[in-house]
Write a protein that holds these residues in place. Structure first.
Motif, PDB file in Angstrom:
ATOM      1  N   GLU A 186       9.680  -5.188  12.021  1.00 48.20           N
ATOM      2  CA  GLU A 186       9.796  -3.960  11.987  1.00 48.20           C
ATOM      3  C   GLU A 186       8.501  -3.157  11.740  1.00 48.20           C
ATOM      4  OE1 GLU A 186      14.489  -3.731  10.230  1.00 48.20           O
ATOM      5  OE2 GLU A 186      12.869  -3.757   8.956  1.00 48.20           O
ATOM      6  N   ALA A 187       7.589  -3.678  11.152  1.00 48.30           N
ATOM      7  CA  ALA A 187       6.404  -2.957  10.693  1.00 48.30           C
ATOM      8  C   ALA A 187       5.236  -3.043  11.721  1.00 48.30           C
ATOM      9  CB  ALA A 187       5.937  -3.587   9.398  1.00 48.30           C
ATOM     10  N   ARG A 242      10.682  -3.392   4.875  1.00 50.09           N
ATOM     11  CA  ARG A 242      10.716  -3.455   6.332  1.00 50.09           C
ATOM     12  C   ARG A 242      10.160  -4.898   6.701  1.00 50.09           C
ATOM     13  NH1 ARG A 242       9.798   1.540   9.146  1.00 50.09           N
ATOM     14  NH2 ARG A 242      10.083   3.275   7.836  1.00 50.09           N
ATOM     15  N   GLN A 257      -2.128   1.543  13.837  1.00 44.82           N
ATOM     16  CA  GLN A 257      -1.158   0.928  13.855  1.00 44.82           C
ATOM     17  C   GLN A 257      -1.196  -0.577  12.924  1.00 44.82           C
ATOM     18  OE1 GLN A 257       1.477   2.045  16.085  1.00 44.82           O
ATOM     19  NE2 GLN A 257       0.149   3.678  16.014  1.00 44.82           N
ATOM     20  N   GLY A 291       2.998  -2.915  14.779  1.00 47.82           N
ATOM     21  CA  GLY A 291       2.897  -2.074  15.814  1.00 47.82           C
ATOM     22  C   GLY A 291       3.351  -0.579  15.768  1.00 47.82           C
ATOM     23  N   HIS A 292       3.728  -0.463  14.552  1.00 48.17           N
ATOM     24  CA  HIS A 292       3.925   0.968  14.262  1.00 48.17           C
ATOM     25  C   HIS A 292       2.965   1.635  13.252  1.00 48.17           C
ATOM     26  CE1 HIS A 292       8.009  -0.632  15.032  1.00 48.17           C
ATOM     27  NE2 HIS A 292       8.520   0.604  15.246  1.00 48.17           N
ATOM     28  N   ALA A 293       3.040   2.988  13.178  1.00 52.32           N
ATOM     29  CA  ALA A 293       1.869   3.627  12.298  1.00 52.32           C
ATOM     30  C   ALA A 293       1.852   3.153  10.934  1.00 52.32           C
ATOM     31  CB  ALA A 293       2.074   5.219  12.415  1.00 52.32           C
ATOM     32  N   GLU A 318       3.548   5.713   8.546  1.00 50.16           N
ATOM     33  CA  GLU A 318       5.109   5.605   8.411  1.00 50.16           C
ATOM     34  C   GLU A 318       5.717   4.357   7.780  1.00 50.16           C
ATOM     35  OE1 GLU A 318       8.449   4.581  12.112  1.00 50.16           O
ATOM     36  OE2 GLU A 318       6.397   5.545  12.537  1.00 50.16           O
ATOM     37  N   THR A 319       5.324   3.117   7.923  1.00 53.67           N
ATOM     38  CA  THR A 319       5.873   2.002   7.442  1.00 53.67           C
ATOM     39  C   THR A 319       5.186   1.977   5.889  1.00 53.67           C
ATOM     40  OG1 THR A 319       3.796   0.558   8.222  1.00 53.67           O
ATOM     41  CG2 THR A 319       5.801   0.713   9.571  1.00 53.67           C
ATOM     42  N   TRP A 345       1.080  -7.990   8.175  1.00 55.51           N
ATOM     43  CA  TRP A 345       2.284  -7.539   7.229  1.00 55.51           C
ATOM     44  C   TRP A 345       2.530  -8.969   6.305  1.00 55.51           C
ATOM     45  CZ3 TRP A 345       3.443  -2.751   6.114  1.00 55.51           C
ATOM     46  CH2 TRP A 345       4.577  -2.073   5.479  1.00 55.51           C
TER      47      TRP A 345
END
Length: 799
Positions: free
Chosen positions: A447-448, A443, A429, A450-452, A455-456, A433
């Motif tokens: 938006e980035a 992004r 995760q 905590g996300h995989a 994916e980002t 960023w």
């Protein structure tokens, strides 16, 4: 204790069982209901009771009805007025069971009255109504069956009671018990208890004697005893504390024929109470030694008790705090917040979440604290106050602020980097960023985070399984020249992942750099080295070719002189050979040998010029700016293109019509002839290649070369009638490495180098006009007097 409000009172349960026994001895329903309604009104939470004949009648919310029915027979209902539902709730099921047993008793009494009535009528009409006897007997059997069912139902009800219940005869011999008591006595079922005495059960002898003494006291006094505490040795060998109530069993004749007992195992509660007393002693000792503050107050916020840490935190002593309220030492912005927490959390569930606020010290300083508040209740279970543990978080706040500043500085540093930086935790995760990552991916940080990461940041796929090894701390991984489509261009990226160093958990730092320009420069340098090597090879070949060419030209010149008829040496040699020079001359003329010699000489001279052009083109450019005839420069460029191998490999340049239009008034232009010739050759080569492979029916390939004066500039045009270009392609043709040719047929450097030569080296301009399906025109403008002296830029701007 909060749980004490919900515990069962054995006295109340005994009263219910006693009422059941008493009901059997009352003469009629009026006395029964008068006695029952009075007894039910004494149950905790009940303020009164009444009887109604309608089970479903509408009643206020504070009333609750309990039906008096057995099977299909309904005898109305008992309606209880219950102002305190919480106090009544533990007894509701017992009341419901009592009402059922009351209905059974009433039904039994009714049945008995029916039987008695039938018996009287049978005695009066025994002689004339013999047939009805069987019917009455059958009804009696049905009633007995109902009684048996009622007894079974009563046994089931007693077995469901969580308390232990037993009953004995007048000699303290057990007549029965429920399953809870059977378990306590160590027998498999209630049937096994029948006929036994306390001395035959696992109790200690002194306990058995005490139980029997209580039995005799209850039967002799004909009064309920209890609830009272007593100890018991359980079947498993453990000792328990019991809360017991006993009552005499009185038959319809008023004779005592036994005793009924009910007890609850309060061992856990007893141990808790003992533990609580021990804890209170410890509490007093710990109270003053707590590093955190402790404060207790009433519901109005008056401070009733505090420890030394709380007094040190606020700067007040006990006497001063006793005159203050919590609100008076809390700054006004926090009062409303704290009041809402007390209202919504403490009063609803008994405690609050940990929350932060400030206290105003005696000296006026504000102290940040965090605390959790708890509700206090009195003996009746009503809220009586609150207490809280208060922690001074001043140092933590300062540390958090320093950490926040440090993080902001780190984020500013990361955001200042041109490299896209992303941090990943052990689960992949995103934890960091920077701004470059936002610009690259589009992004935002929110938006980035905590996300995989995959994916980002999709380019992580280029690292493959190597990223897994990096996340496990097994080394770094790197992927170079990763192509990514961005808009209408392809960018080259270098993706690197390094494991976190010194972190308590595994993770990785991902760096993404746009290396497009760097790779283009690298390729340009490689291509330049290749061109230098080709240039050196071409120069060496040109020198080697010049030697045989010189021999050919010299030989042709010698042959021409040997066949001249006017030279005496030729005439003398012919006479010596028996020939006539005139005849030899006529023979060679007739056989076309003179034309052949002339063609050999022309071809050798043409080859000499080509070699000379190659030598001049391959020489290192010193950027010498000299007056140059643009028309002659165009001719040399065309001549070189017509003999270039790479051009001939795809098409025949000689089949392209070249139209020249050079203004006769055009003066020499001060420029670097080799560089401008290179530009013209690039444009001619591109035009020729674009027109290669034209299908039938198309206009023959044509290139128009134009050079005219335009003020203090010379305007040079190279126009073809090829396929032209789309606008999206035309805008990018001067970018380094941009090419529309297949892989291996072009480097994408020709027009970029031409742009550099014209705009930077000569301070001119070059532009392109194109019409899809019609052709393309390149326009070059050069100053007549050459470029002014200035520092050149490193790269041309994007067109």
């Amino acid at each position: 204790m909060e749980g004490a409000a919900f515990s069962l009172d054995a006295r109340v349960l005994g009263q219910l069982l006693l009422m059941q026994s008493v009901v059997n001895n009352l003469p009629d329903e009026q006395s029964i209901f008068s006695f029952v309604l009075k007894g039910l009104g004494e149950i905790p939470g009940v303020s009164g009771a009444r009887r109604t004949s309608d089970i479903e009648d509408a009643r206020p919310p504070r009333e609750q009805g309990f039906a008096l029915s057995v099977g299909a027979v309904a005898r109305g209902a008992l309606v209880l007025s219950i102002p305190d539902r919480e106090a009544f709730a533990p007894y509701e099921q017992y009341v419901r069971n009592f009402c059922f047993m009351l209905a059974v008793i009433l039904q039994e009494r009714a049945n008995r009255r029916v039987v008695e009535d039938h018996q009287r009528r049978l005695e009066e009409a025994v002689r004339v109504r013999t047939a009805q006897l069987d019917s009455q007997v059958a009804e009696r059997m049905a009633a007995e069956q109902d009684l048996r069912r009622t007894k079974a139902m009563l046994e089931r009800i007693i077995d469901t009671v969580p308390h232990s219940i037993f009953w004995k005869d007048a000699q303290s011999v057990y007549l029965g018990c429920n399953r809870a008591f059977a378990r306590d006595a160590g027998v498999a079922s209630p049937e096994e208890i029948v006929g036994r005495t306390d001395y035959e059960l696992p109790w200690l002898p002194e306990e058995a004697g005490a139980y029997r003494a209580d039995d005799r006291h209850v039967m002799e006094t004909r009064r309920i005893k209890g609830p009272f505490l007593e100890r018991q040795l359980a079947a498993d060998g453990s000792h328990r504390w019991l809360e017991t109530a006993k009552m005499p069993l009185i038959d319809e004749d008023g004779e005592v024929h036994g005793v009924l007992g009910v007890y609850a195992d309060i061992t856990r509660r007893r141990l808790d109470e003992e533990s609580l007393r021990a804890s209170e002693a410890k509490y007093r000792k710990l109270h003053e030694s707590l590093m955190d503050g402790y404060v207790r107050m009433d519901l109005e916020g008056r401070i009733l008790e505090s420890n030394a840490s709380f007094k040190a935190l606020t700067g007040y002593d006990d006497a001063e705090l006793a005159l203050l309220t919590n609100e008076e030492i809390t700054p006004s912005p926090w009062c409303e917040l704290e009041a809402g927490i007390v209202r919504e959390q403490v009063h609803n569930r008994g405690y609050s979440d940990v929350f932060e606020k400030q206290y105003r010290r005696k000296d006026g300083l504000l102290v940040p604290v965090e605390l959790r508040a708890y509700l206090l209740r009195n003996g009746q279970g009503k809220p009586s106050g609150m207490w809280a543990i208060v922690r001074d978080v001043s140092e933590r706040k300062r540390a958090e602020e320093a950490l926040r500043d440090s993080r902001e500085l780190l984020n500013d540093i990361l955001d200042s980097l041109p490299t896209a930086v992303a941090g990943l935790d052990a689960q992949g995760q995103v934890t960091h960023w920077n701004e470059a990552a936002r610009i690259f991916t589009g992004r935002s940080r929110d938006e980035a985070l905590g996300h995989a990461g995959t994916e980002t940041l999709p380019v992580l796929a280029a690292l493959g399984e190597g990223l897994v090894r990096v996340m496990a701390g097994l080394g770094s991984v790197q992927a170079e020249r990763v192509p990514v489509e961005k808009g209408n261009t392809t960018r080259l990226l270098m993706v690197r992942a390094n494991p976190l160093r010194g972190a308590s958990q595994h993770g990785a730092v991902v760096l993404v750099d746009d290396v497009t320009e760097r790779e283009r420069l690298r390729d340009m340098m490689v291509q330049t080295e290749k061109m230098m090597s080709v240039g050196g090879l071409a120069a060496g070949m040109a020198h080697e070719i010049n030697n045989p060419l010189g021999g050919i030209l010299q030989g042709v010149q010698v042959l021409d002189k040997r066949f001249q008829t006017t030279l005496p040496a030729n005439q003398e040699a012919a006479r010596a050979a028996g020939c006539d020079m005139a005849a030899i001359h006529e023979y060679m003329e007739r056989r076309g040998l003179f034309a052949m010699l002339s063609a050999i000489q022309d071809a050798a001279l043409r080859a000499t010029r080509i070699v000379a052009d190659m030598l001049e083109f391959s020489r290192k450019s010193e950027r010498t700016f000299v007056p140059t005839n643009i028309g002659e420069l165009m001719d040399r460029a065309v001549a070189l293109c017509s003999t270039d191998y790479s051009l001939k490999k795809q098409y025949d340049f000689k089949n392209i019509r070249i139209d020249r239009n050079v203004s006769p008034e055009l003066p020499p232009v001060r420029c670097s002839a080799t560089q401008i010739q290179q530009v013209l050759m690039n444009l001619l080569g591109n035009a020729a290649q674009a027109m290669g492979g034209r299908g039938p029916g198309r206009e023959p390939p044509r290139i128009a070369l134009t050079a005219v004066r335009e003020g203090e500039m010379v305007r040079i045009e190279v126009e073809d009638n090829g396929p032209g270009m789309e606008e999206s392609i035309r805008r990018k043709i001067f970018e380094p490495f941009f090419t529309t040719k297949p892989v291996g047929e072009g480097t994408g450097l020709g027009l970029s180098v031409s742009y550099f030569i014209v705009t930077e080296n000569h301070q001119g301009s070059i532009e392109a006009e194109s019409w899809p399906g019609k052709g393309t025109r390149f326009i070059i403008r050069l100053p007549l007097d050459g470029p002014a002296i200035r520092e050149p830029a490193l790269f041309p701007p994007a067109s």
